[in-house]
Design a protein around this motif. Structure first.
Motif, PDB file in Angstrom:
ATOM      1  N   TYR A  87     -64.580 129.625 -10.975  1.00 43.59           N
ATOM      2  CA  TYR A  87     -64.636 129.200  -9.636  1.00 43.59           C
ATOM      3  C   TYR A  87     -63.377 128.131  -9.245  1.00 43.59           C
ATOM      4  O   TYR A  87     -62.961 127.594 -10.239  1.00 43.59           O
ATOM      5  N   GLU A 136     -63.089 137.113 -10.260  1.00 42.00           N
ATOM      6  CA  GLU A 136     -64.111 137.750 -11.064  1.00 42.00           C
ATOM      7  C   GLU A 136     -63.112 138.684 -11.873  1.00 42.00           C
ATOM      8  O   GLU A 136     -62.121 139.109 -11.602  1.00 42.00           O
ATOM      9  N   ASP A 158     -64.166 131.706   0.259  1.00 40.60           N
ATOM     10  CA  ASP A 158     -65.251 131.582   1.271  1.00 40.60           C
ATOM     11  C   ASP A 158     -64.975 132.009   2.589  1.00 40.60           C
ATOM     12  O   ASP A 158     -63.768 132.426   2.801  1.00 40.60           O
ATOM     13  N   SER A 207     -69.213 127.417  -2.175  1.00 39.23           N
ATOM     14  CA  SER A 207     -68.785 127.249  -3.663  1.00 39.23           C
ATOM     15  C   SER A 207     -68.844 128.392  -4.514  1.00 39.23           C
ATOM     16  O   SER A 207     -68.076 128.762  -5.499  1.00 39.23           O
ATOM     17  N   LYS A 208     -69.951 129.328  -4.365  1.00 40.21           N
ATOM     18  CA  LYS A 208     -69.994 130.363  -4.992  1.00 40.21           C
ATOM     19  C   LYS A 208     -68.976 131.522  -4.608  1.00 40.21           C
ATOM     20  O   LYS A 208     -68.815 132.292  -5.481  1.00 40.21           O
ATOM     21  N   ASN A 209     -68.599 131.396  -3.491  1.00 45.99           N
ATOM     22  CA  ASN A 209     -67.629 132.652  -3.038  1.00 45.99           C
ATOM     23  C   ASN A 209     -66.214 132.269  -3.363  1.00 45.99           C
ATOM     24  O   ASN A 209     -65.403 133.348  -3.452  1.00 45.99           O
ATOM     25  N   ARG A 210     -65.972 131.088  -3.857  1.00 46.82           N
ATOM     26  CA  ARG A 210     -64.419 130.940  -4.050  1.00 46.82           C
ATOM     27  C   ARG A 210     -64.346 131.076  -5.512  1.00 46.82           C
ATOM     28  O   ARG A 210     -64.518 130.372  -6.409  1.00 46.82           O
ATOM     29  N   ARG A 211     -63.977 132.301  -6.035  1.00 51.71           N
ATOM     30  CA  ARG A 211     -63.974 132.742  -7.518  1.00 51.71           C
ATOM     31  C   ARG A 211     -62.831 133.554  -7.586  1.00 51.71           C
ATOM     32  O   ARG A 211     -62.632 134.310  -6.604  1.00 51.71           O
TER      33      ARG A 211
END
Length: 168
Positions: A64, A162, A102, A156-160
């Motif tokens: 993140y 994977e 995001d 904040s969960k989308n700024r990542r």
């Protein structure tokens, strides 16, 4: 006494009282340090494909980022080291690094930011011993959110980035 003198006297007394009061030292709170995520090394000292599902460090496959940043936070350094060691131990392994952002910002800006984030993870893996030929960076920008609400917790969960193993 005239009005101006009274106001000046009251102001002087207030300043004097404030100067004599005790100053309290405000100490910044330190965030509690997280214990590094480590697992015992496999018996042979090398990772196997089964470790991707059993090793706690290797199971963590999302990095993140802060708003509008592409620097890897210190708490993700151990994860970078684990995945890099896996890449060293498994030369046939391949990883796709999917950069995401995001919803704020233009499509073009977010695609660029997602790519910079993916490249930051790629660089960290290479710095820890991974091979560039094993890594592929893809940016989805804001196109693949994991959360669709419009608030900071969701953003904040989308700024990542994977970490996806395409070959183990």
């Amino acid at each position: 006494m005239n009005k101006t003198a009274r106001v000046a006297l009251v102001a002087l007394l207030c300043v004097g009282a404030a100067a004599c009061s005790k100053k309290q030292e405000v100490k910044p709170q330190q965030a509690p340090e997280q214990a590094p995520v480590t697992q015992p090394a496999p018996e042979t000292g090398k990772y196997t494909p089964a470790d991707l599902d059993t090793d706690a460090c290797l199971r963590q496959r999302v990095v993140y980022f802060d708003f509008d940043k592409d620097e890897i936070k210190p708490e993700f350094q151990q994860i970078m080291a684990c995945h890099a060691k896996y890449l060293q131990d498994r030369p046939m392994a391949q990883i796709r690094l999917e950069g995401n952002t995001d919803e704020r910002g233009t499509r073009e800006y977010n695609l660029g930011l997602g790519e910079r984030r993916g490249n930051a993870v790629s660089s960290a893996l290479q710095a820890n011993g991974g091979s560039a030929s094993q890594l592929n960076v893809v940016s989805y920008g804001k196109e693949k959110p994991v959360c669709r609400e419009h608030n900071e917790d969701c953003w904040s969960k989308n700024r990542r980035v994977e970490i996806i193993y395409t070959a183990k």
